[in-house]
Design a protein around this motif. Structure first.
Motif, PDB file in Angstrom:
ATOM      1  N   TYR A 238      40.701  30.115  46.436  1.00 30.80           N
ATOM      2  CA  TYR A 238      39.237  29.831  46.701  1.00 30.80           C
ATOM      3  C   TYR A 238      38.756  30.454  47.964  1.00 30.80           C
ATOM      4  O   TYR A 238      38.059  31.192  48.225  1.00 30.80           O
ATOM      5  CB  TYR A 238      38.665  28.441  46.564  1.00 30.80           C
ATOM      6  N   PHE A 239      39.607  29.815  49.058  1.00 29.52           N
ATOM      7  CA  PHE A 239      39.209  30.203  50.499  1.00 29.52           C
ATOM      8  C   PHE A 239      39.642  31.346  50.877  1.00 29.52           C
ATOM      9  O   PHE A 239      39.077  31.899  51.993  1.00 29.52           O
ATOM     10  CB  PHE A 239      39.646  28.913  51.275  1.00 29.52           C
TER      11      PHE A 239
ATOM     12  N   TYR B 196      40.154  34.717  46.748  1.00 24.65           N
ATOM     13  CA  TYR B 196      38.971  34.802  45.848  1.00 24.65           C
ATOM     14  C   TYR B 196      37.899  35.133  46.896  1.00 24.65           C
ATOM     15  O   TYR B 196      37.155  35.965  46.483  1.00 24.65           O
ATOM     16  CB  TYR B 196      38.576  33.476  45.017  1.00 24.65           C
ATOM     17  N   ASP B 197      37.725  34.411  48.072  1.00 27.84           N
ATOM     18  CA  ASP B 197      36.769  34.668  48.911  1.00 27.84           C
ATOM     19  C   ASP B 197      36.823  36.093  49.507  1.00 27.84           C
ATOM     20  O   ASP B 197      35.619  36.919  49.496  1.00 27.84           O
ATOM     21  CB  ASP B 197      36.950  33.799  50.174  1.00 27.84           C
TER      22      ASP B 197
ATOM     23  N   VAL C 181      35.778  38.448  46.629  1.00 34.00           N
ATOM     24  CA  VAL C 181      34.116  38.421  46.346  1.00 34.00           C
ATOM     25  C   VAL C 181      33.626  39.359  47.606  1.00 34.00           C
ATOM     26  O   VAL C 181      32.605  40.012  47.350  1.00 34.00           O
ATOM     27  CB  VAL C 181      33.563  36.937  46.469  1.00 34.00           C
ATOM     28  N   GLU C 182      34.112  39.061  48.658  1.00 38.17           N
ATOM     29  CA  GLU C 182      33.431  39.886  49.823  1.00 38.17           C
ATOM     30  C   GLU C 182      33.770  41.173  49.854  1.00 38.17           C
ATOM     31  O   GLU C 182      32.827  42.219  50.026  1.00 38.17           O
ATOM     32  CB  GLU C 182      34.279  39.362  51.228  1.00 38.17           C
TER      33      GLU C 182
END
Length: 505
Positions: A32-33, A36-37, A40-41
């Motif tokens: 997540y941190f 995935y982050d 997404v970015e």
């Protein structure tokens, strides 16, 4: 039930479950941190680039329309047509082919009073005339920007327009002479459709699905699908009536897929089984290690058999004994740490602790005034030579204690710099009175009245002090400050000793 009553096997199962669960949680957290982050970015960055490409193409289309309009508006034939002297303009330059080559659907020419001289709305794709009744009585508003434009040069204005429920680009300009000046001949307007044909052009140029919609066609922003961006465009009344809907090729990824989650859970199960077996193997030597520790403490040998049981009571006893050893080591470690940061004779700081204290002050360099005082016992060598080193050591202890206990208006740190030299660091949120501080230290040493018959300047122990006033700008390197303080100290000695000299940085 207390944990001390669990068997080692039970504790091993719990530990294995905990480790497997921790792995899953840590993986999802990391996903997540970080992973995935970043994904997404990256996707959002690519989507922004796609939006930028569409905006660039729209800008190119607007510039092409503006250029075409200004070519006509700065043409003497158009000006002549307005006054009725060039009827061949319509036949030669504003015919069906002209509309098709310019990719425009509407051309309108007005006299200086904004009266329509000639106008046509024509679908060059379907080859049919269109009605422009929807804008016939809005020409004044459509030409508002051009009406306010200067008349010394040709200038075009591009706006979006919804005409017959279809989005269009509209360009307006004053009509000038062929040199692009004297722009008082009238006005001209071109209208270009930006419907499905234009969307196909954008799709071919960008590789994206782009739809240009009117306000009535666009769904609510709240119901826009994911990975879709919308560019709002203002019309001639500065209202949002045209929207460019971009369906991105760069998709925001899912947080985790079922396939990936299944793999993570399978690996967690594997970790559980592996940790269970590994822990069972590792725990076996616990009792043997405890017995070996007993043997080490008693000086005897110990032999353990494979039949020894390994339950939590032995584990607890082993931990207690290890703790005893660690407590002893910790006490020794604290003693060593204290010796590493203090002078063993005078009990004040040493050079290492002085450097650490200085580094901590540098972190507050914008808030605190700092001064460094280098203190040397006058004629200490003759004292040692005549009274002996034991008395010399006692004098060093007394001087160090006096430096620590002398009153001050600042925060003070005292360290032995070497031999008979001491260093005092003063820090304060307000300006330091270096003369007062140095005098207090010098007088305090003199008031000890330690007999020194071999001092040529006094009958007792005295000190010379060199002060480096750093104020609010201390150097990063402590050695640089010492050079300034040392120079002041030598000057104090040259002036007869038992004095202090202050040098500012």
């Amino acid at each position: 039930m207390k944990i001390s009553n669990f068997s080692v096997k039970q504790l091993t199962v719990l530990a294995s479950i905990f480790m497997a669960a921790t792995f899953v949680i840590c993986y999802l957290t990391f996903r997540y941190f970080f992973t995935y982050d970043l994904a997404v970015e990256r996707a959002l960055t690519q989507q922004q680039e796609e939006v930028h490409r569409v905006k660039t193409l729209l800008r190119i289309q607007k510039n092409d329309l503006a250029k075409n309009l200004m070519d006509y508006a700065s043409w003497d034939d158009v000006a002549d047509y307005i006054v009725g002297h060039n009827d061949e303009l319509l036949h030669d330059s504003l015919n069906d082919h002209s509309f098709s080559s310019l990719e425009v659907s509407g051309v309108f020419i007005f006299d200086p009073n904004v009266s329509l001289v000639w106008g046509r709305l024509y679908d060059y794709v379907e080859d049919k005339e269109l009605s422009y009744q929807a804008i016939r009585y809005k020409f004044g508003a459509l030409l508002a920007d051009s009406l306010r434009s200067p008349t010394d040069k040709v200038t075009s204005y591009i706006k979006f327009l919804v005409l017959n429920d279809q989005p269009h680009l509209m360009a307006t300009s004053r009509v000038c002479n062929s040199e692009g000046i004297a722009c008082d001949k009238g006005f001209m307007m071109m209208i270009k459709p930006i419907g499905q044909e234009f969307s196909r052009t954008l799709r071919q140029a960008t590789g994206l699905t782009v739809e240009i919609k009117t306000k009535h066609e666009l769904d609510s922003f709240e119901h826009l699908a994911e990975n879709v961006s919308v560019i709002e465009k203002l019309d001639y009344q500065n209202e949002s009536t045209v929207f460019v809907e971009i369906h991105h090729s760069a998709k925001i990824p899912d947080f985790i897929t079922w396939r990936e989650l299944s793999a993570v859970l399978a690996f967690a199960v594997f970790m559980f089984a592996f940790n269970l077996g590994l822990a069972h193997i590792i725990v076996k030597p616990v009792k043997r290690a405890r017995s070996a520790l007993d043997s080490l403490m008693s000086g005897n040998a110990s032999i353990l058999t494979e039949q020894d049981s390994f339950i939590s009571y032995e584990m607890r006893d082993f931990v207690y004994r290890i703790n005893e050893v660690f407590n002893q080591l910790e006490a020794k470690q604290k003693e060593l740490e204290w010796l590493a940061l203090h002078d063993s004779l005078t009990k004040v700081g040493n050079r290492r602790s002085l450097q650490q204290y200085w580094d901590s002050l540098l972190e507050q360099r914008d808030q605190r005034h700092i001064s460094l005082l280098l203190i040397d016992i006058d004629y200490f060598k003759p004292f040692n030579d005549h009274y002996g080193h034991i008395e010399g050591d006692r004098v060093l202890q007394q001087v160090a204690s006096c430096l620590v206990q002398t009153p001050t208006q600042s925060e003070k740190f005292v360290a032995r710099f070497g031999g008979e030299e001491f260093c005092v660091v003063l820090s304060s949120e307000s300006k330091i009175d270096n003369q007062q501080e140095a005098e207090w230290l010098r007088a305090s040493i003199a008031e000890l009245q330690i007999l020194h018959e071999y001092s040529p300047i006094a009958g007792g122990i005295t000190v010379s002090i060199g002060v480096a006033d750093c104020a609010l700008q201390p150097f990063d390197e402590l050695q640089d400050i010492f050079l300034v303080a040392d120079a002041a100290l030598y000057q104090a000695k040259d002036l007869g000793r038992n004095k202090f000299v202050i040098h500012s940085l």
